[in-house]
Motif scaffolding. Structure first.
Motif, PDB file in Angstrom:
ATOM      1  N   ALA A 373       0.830  -1.385  -0.140  1.00 27.89           N
ATOM      2  CA  ALA A 373      -0.249   0.017   0.003  1.00 27.89           C
ATOM      3  C   ALA A 373       0.807   1.396   0.015  1.00 27.89           C
ATOM      4  O   ALA A 373       0.288   2.381  -0.220  1.00 27.89           O
ATOM      5  CB  ALA A 373      -0.847   0.065   0.992  1.00 27.89           C
ATOM      6  N   LYS A 374       2.171   0.991   0.373  1.00 27.23           N
ATOM      7  CA  LYS A 374       3.058   2.319   0.533  1.00 27.23           C
ATOM      8  C   LYS A 374       2.314   3.377   1.449  1.00 27.23           C
ATOM      9  O   LYS A 374       2.324   4.529   1.107  1.00 27.23           O
ATOM     10  CB  LYS A 374       3.280   2.903  -1.038  1.00 27.23           C
ATOM     11  N   ASN A 375       1.819   2.880   2.494  1.00 25.03           N
ATOM     12  CA  ASN A 375       1.347   3.624   3.576  1.00 25.03           C
ATOM     13  C   ASN A 375       2.081   4.011   4.561  1.00 25.03           C
ATOM     14  O   ASN A 375       1.578   4.901   5.613  1.00 25.03           O
ATOM     15  CB  ASN A 375       0.053   2.951   4.059  1.00 25.03           C
ATOM     16  N   GLY A 376       3.428   4.056   4.419  1.00 23.61           N
ATOM     17  CA  GLY A 376       4.463   4.507   5.576  1.00 23.61           C
ATOM     18  C   GLY A 376       4.340   3.633   6.868  1.00 23.61           C
ATOM     19  O   GLY A 376       5.217   3.817   7.805  1.00 23.61           O
ATOM     20  N   ARG A 377       3.313   2.504   6.844  1.00 21.69           N
ATOM     21  CA  ARG A 377       3.224   1.703   7.873  1.00 21.69           C
ATOM     22  C   ARG A 377       4.286   0.616   8.026  1.00 21.69           C
ATOM     23  O   ARG A 377       5.185   0.328   6.965  1.00 21.69           O
ATOM     24  CB  ARG A 377       1.906   0.967   8.141  1.00 21.69           C
ATOM     25  N   TYR A 378       4.445  -0.200   8.797  1.00 20.80           N
ATOM     26  CA  TYR A 378       5.465  -1.234   8.874  1.00 20.80           C
ATOM     27  C   TYR A 378       5.171  -2.496   7.879  1.00 20.80           C
ATOM     28  O   TYR A 378       4.205  -2.705   7.475  1.00 20.80           O
ATOM     29  CB  TYR A 378       5.368  -2.107  10.250  1.00 20.80           C
ATOM     30  N   LYS A 379       6.189  -2.536   6.949  1.00 23.29           N
ATOM     31  CA  LYS A 379       6.291  -2.999   5.819  1.00 23.29           C
ATOM     32  C   LYS A 379       5.274  -2.943   4.702  1.00 23.29           C
ATOM     33  O   LYS A 379       4.952  -3.620   3.880  1.00 23.29           O
ATOM     34  CB  LYS A 379       6.080  -4.678   6.061  1.00 23.29           C
ATOM     35  N   ASN A 380       4.615  -1.741   4.666  1.00 21.26           N
ATOM     36  CA  ASN A 380       3.530  -1.257   3.946  1.00 21.26           C
ATOM     37  C   ASN A 380       2.358  -2.164   4.127  1.00 21.26           C
ATOM     38  O   ASN A 380       1.691  -2.670   3.093  1.00 21.26           O
ATOM     39  CB  ASN A 380       4.090  -1.207   2.478  1.00 21.26           C
ATOM     40  N   VAL A 381       2.164  -2.682   5.315  1.00 17.32           N
ATOM     41  CA  VAL A 381       0.932  -3.878   5.218  1.00 17.32           C
ATOM     42  C   VAL A 381      -0.312  -2.777   5.501  1.00 17.32           C
ATOM     43  O   VAL A 381      -0.277  -1.925   6.386  1.00 17.32           O
ATOM     44  CB  VAL A 381       1.129  -4.394   6.690  1.00 17.32           C
ATOM     45  N   TYR A 382      -1.298  -3.326   4.869  1.00 18.52           N
ATOM     46  CA  TYR A 382      -2.651  -2.477   4.804  1.00 18.52           C
ATOM     47  C   TYR A 382      -3.573  -3.594   5.103  1.00 18.52           C
ATOM     48  O   TYR A 382      -4.864  -3.094   5.270  1.00 18.52           O
ATOM     49  CB  TYR A 382      -2.840  -2.049   3.644  1.00 18.52           C
ATOM     50  N   HIS A 383      -3.459  -4.705   5.364  1.00 13.56           N
ATOM     51  CA  HIS A 383      -4.599  -5.526   5.499  1.00 13.56           C
ATOM     52  C   HIS A 383      -4.168  -7.110   6.354  1.00 13.56           C
ATOM     53  O   HIS A 383      -2.917  -7.482   6.071  1.00 13.56           O
ATOM     54  CB  HIS A 383      -5.340  -5.975   4.017  1.00 13.56           C
ATOM     55  N   VAL A 384      -4.951  -7.612   6.928  1.00 19.82           N
ATOM     56  CA  VAL A 384      -4.642  -8.915   7.553  1.00 19.82           C
ATOM     57  C   VAL A 384      -6.057  -9.806   7.696  1.00 19.82           C
ATOM     58  O   VAL A 384      -7.030  -9.467   7.388  1.00 19.82           O
ATOM     59  CB  VAL A 384      -4.346  -8.652   8.897  1.00 19.82           C
ATOM     60  N   GLU A 385      -5.726 -11.337   7.289  1.00 19.57           N
ATOM     61  CA  GLU A 385      -6.833 -12.172   7.106  1.00 19.57           C
ATOM     62  C   GLU A 385      -6.383 -13.355   8.108  1.00 19.57           C
ATOM     63  O   GLU A 385      -5.010 -13.760   8.300  1.00 19.57           O
ATOM     64  CB  GLU A 385      -6.948 -12.615   5.783  1.00 19.57           C
ATOM     65  N   MET A 386      -7.257 -14.002   8.551  1.00 12.69           N
ATOM     66  CA  MET A 386      -6.983 -15.004   9.442  1.00 12.69           C
ATOM     67  C   MET A 386      -7.449 -16.522   8.873  1.00 12.69           C
ATOM     68  O   MET A 386      -8.531 -16.624   8.519  1.00 12.69           O
ATOM     69  CB  MET A 386      -7.869 -15.081  10.873  1.00 12.69           C
ATOM     70  N   ILE A 387      -6.386 -17.392   8.890  1.00 12.76           N
ATOM     71  CA  ILE A 387      -6.553 -18.723   8.249  1.00 12.76           C
ATOM     72  C   ILE A 387      -7.228 -19.550   9.518  1.00 12.76           C
ATOM     73  O   ILE A 387      -6.824 -19.523  10.612  1.00 12.76           O
ATOM     74  CB  ILE A 387      -5.184 -19.420   8.017  1.00 12.76           C
ATOM     75  N   THR A 388      -8.436 -20.032   9.117  1.00 15.46           N
ATOM     76  CA  THR A 388      -9.457 -20.912   9.923  1.00 15.46           C
ATOM     77  C   THR A 388      -9.265 -22.259   9.754  1.00 15.46           C
ATOM     78  O   THR A 388      -9.956 -23.054  10.635  1.00 15.46           O
ATOM     79  CB  THR A 388     -10.856 -20.382   9.782  1.00 15.46           C
ATOM     80  N   GLY A 389      -8.495 -22.536   8.595  1.00 18.97           N
ATOM     81  CA  GLY A 389      -8.143 -24.160   8.681  1.00 18.97           C
ATOM     82  C   GLY A 389      -8.127 -24.591   7.196  1.00 18.97           C
ATOM     83  O   GLY A 389      -7.622 -23.694   6.269  1.00 18.97           O
ATOM     84  N   TYR A 390      -8.515 -25.893   6.622  1.00 23.89           N
ATOM     85  CA  TYR A 390      -8.386 -26.185   5.208  1.00 23.89           C
ATOM     86  C   TYR A 390      -9.720 -26.794   4.796  1.00 23.89           C
ATOM     87  O   TYR A 390     -10.709 -27.257   5.507  1.00 23.89           O
ATOM     88  CB  TYR A 390      -7.509 -27.310   5.162  1.00 23.89           C
ATOM     89  N   GLN A 391     -10.023 -26.536   3.398  1.00 26.41           N
ATOM     90  CA  GLN A 391     -11.037 -27.173   2.946  1.00 26.41           C
ATOM     91  C   GLN A 391     -10.335 -28.498   1.893  1.00 26.41           C
ATOM     92  O   GLN A 391      -9.509 -28.456   1.186  1.00 26.41           O
ATOM     93  CB  GLN A 391     -11.740 -26.415   1.744  1.00 26.41           C
ATOM     94  N   PHE A 392     -10.603 -29.731   2.308  1.00 27.18           N
ATOM     95  CA  PHE A 392      -9.943 -30.954   1.875  1.00 27.18           C
ATOM     96  C   PHE A 392     -11.167 -31.611   0.453  1.00 27.18           C
ATOM     97  O   PHE A 392     -12.053 -31.937   1.084  1.00 27.18           O
ATOM     98  CB  PHE A 392      -9.752 -31.897   2.774  1.00 27.18           C
TER      99      PHE A 392
END
Length: 426
Positions: A373-392
């Motif tokens: 994102a080039k937002n000046g934040r750490y590592k230019n991180v702008y979003h986070v998602e949580m892994i809840t498991g797998y589809q098998f």
């Protein structure tokens, strides 16, 4: 100089080359060799005649019946023109391999092996599809049948199901039956080299009561199989992570992923098991609930019934008694969560990689941090998602077919090679 001469001179000034080309052409012709002119003339006549013959329109062969079997055909018919009624080749629906089409000029039925009198070695078979996405296969020999070298096969099912295919293998000299989907009883009408066979199919799905399970370390659950025709035994891809007993009892022994499966004729059906620390399964369940039922809102991110990307992670872990990012009263931003994971060796997993998905390297509860994102934040991180498991989805041969599941995304969502992955609680 009078007025006329003045006008002539003006015209010459405006177009000094007015008669240049015409004059020089005629002068050149006067000086040309007569023999050369004669040759040029003959060549020109030949070219004109050739053009007339080639492009002068369709020329009737004969009003009598031609060797194609139809009268009034043309030497220059377009064989690809379906609107020409006089074209002996025209039939947009012709099957060049159909020996029963009397109008098919390409019929080569005499090349097919004569199998008159042949019968199926069995008229009824049961096929077992391994799991919801599995395929089933069987082969049937022909009795009273010579060696088949040339063949055609057509198949029709009673229900019109197009998830069944039939082919013939000239090496094994057997019919190959493949079922891609569905279950139940089916009647197939198979026509091979003009001979009709009737085959009764019984399609069953060998199923398992769990295709995916998140299991706390030290806990157990039981797997059960239905529609398996024979006795079976379970196997674990990694018994150090998840072991299985003869009655299907699975125990989580070490943090990681393993697949418990059983086989039938080389095909597999099984359950993917993620063994996690206590509390992770509860956090993933909460994340899935929030993503499906709460409203996204950054202004209201900390209120009940609302979330944004980082508050979903924080609220999910809080429900299991864990505080991600070290904050107990307020959800940190996605960039702050990434920094918190990357500054601890145990929590840092490096860049996202789809090969690691296929190799089951990620665990429920892991976090994906999106960058760029080039937002000046750490590592230019702008979003986070949580892994809840797998589809098998099952197996492709021996390779498991999987996709990641997420708190607020559909299964199969993923990151780029520049994104980071962290494990808050290792």
């Amino acid at each position: 100089m009078d007025e006329k001469e003045t006008m002539d001179n003006e015209e010459n000034k405006e177009d000094p080359y007015k008669d240049y080309y015409t004059t020089n052409i005629f002068e050149g012709l006067k000086k040309a060799n007569p023999k050369v002119l004669a040759i040029v003339g003959i060549v020109a006549v030949i070219l004109v005649v050739a053009i007339i013959l080639i492009f002068g329109g369709k020329q009737p062969v004969s009003k009598a019946k031609s060797d194609t079997g139809r009268a009034g055909t043309y030497a220059y018919d377009d064989p690809d023109d379906p609107d020409d009624p006089d074209d002996p080749w025209d039939d947009p629906w012709d099957d060049p391999d159909d020996p029963d089409d009397p109008d098919d000029s390409w019929d080569d039925s005499e090349d097919y092996t004569d199998i008159t009198g042949a019968t199926l070695e069995k008229n009824e078979i049961t096929l077992y599809r391994m799991g919801e996405y599995g395929e089933a296969f069987d082969e049937i020999g022909l009795l009273n049948c010579p060696m088949v070298e040339e063949y055609y096969v057509d198949v029709d099912s009673q229900s019109g199901d197009d998830n069944i295919s039939v082919d013939f293998d000239t090496e094994t000299q057997k019919l190959n039956i493949t079922v891609y989907d569905g279950e139940g009883d089916e009647t197939l009408t198979i026509v091979m080299n003009g001979v009709t066979f009737i085959l009764q199919l019984h399609i069953k799905v060998v199923d398992i009561n769990h295709s995916y399970k998140i299991l706390d370390k030290g806990k157990t659950f039981t797997l059960k199989i239905k529609n398996m025709p024979d006795e079976y035994a379970f196997t674990s891809t990694d018994s150090k992570i998840a072991s299985v007993s003869g009655d299907g009892t699975v125990k989580g022994k070490k943090i990681g992923n393993a697949i418990i499966y059983t086989e039938l004729d080389g095909a597999r059906v099984g359950c993917l098991v993620s063994v996690v620390k206590k509390g992770i399964a509860k956090a993933c369940k909460k994340a899935t609930y929030i993503g499906k039922n709460w409203k996204y809102s950054q202004p209201n991110r900390m209120k009940k019934g609302y979330y944004d990307c980082s508050s979903l992670v924080w609220k999910s872990y809080k429900a299991s008694g864990k505080y991600v990012g070290g904050a107990k009263s307020y959800a940190p931003t996605a960039a702050d969560l990434c920094k918190w994971c990357n500054t601890c060796k145990k929590r840092k997993l490096g860049k996202f990689n789809y090969n690691k998905v296929e190799k089951l390297k990620y665990l429920p509860g892991d976090l994906l941090f999106c960058t760029g994102a080039k937002n000046g934040r750490y590592k230019n991180v702008y979003h986070v998602e949580m892994i809840t498991g797998y589809q098998f989805y099952g197996f492709d041969g021996k390779r498991p077919m999987v996709a990641l599941t997420w708190g607020a995304r559909e299964a199969g969502y993923g990151g780029s090679s520049s994104d980071y992955v962290g494990r808050p609680f290792n």
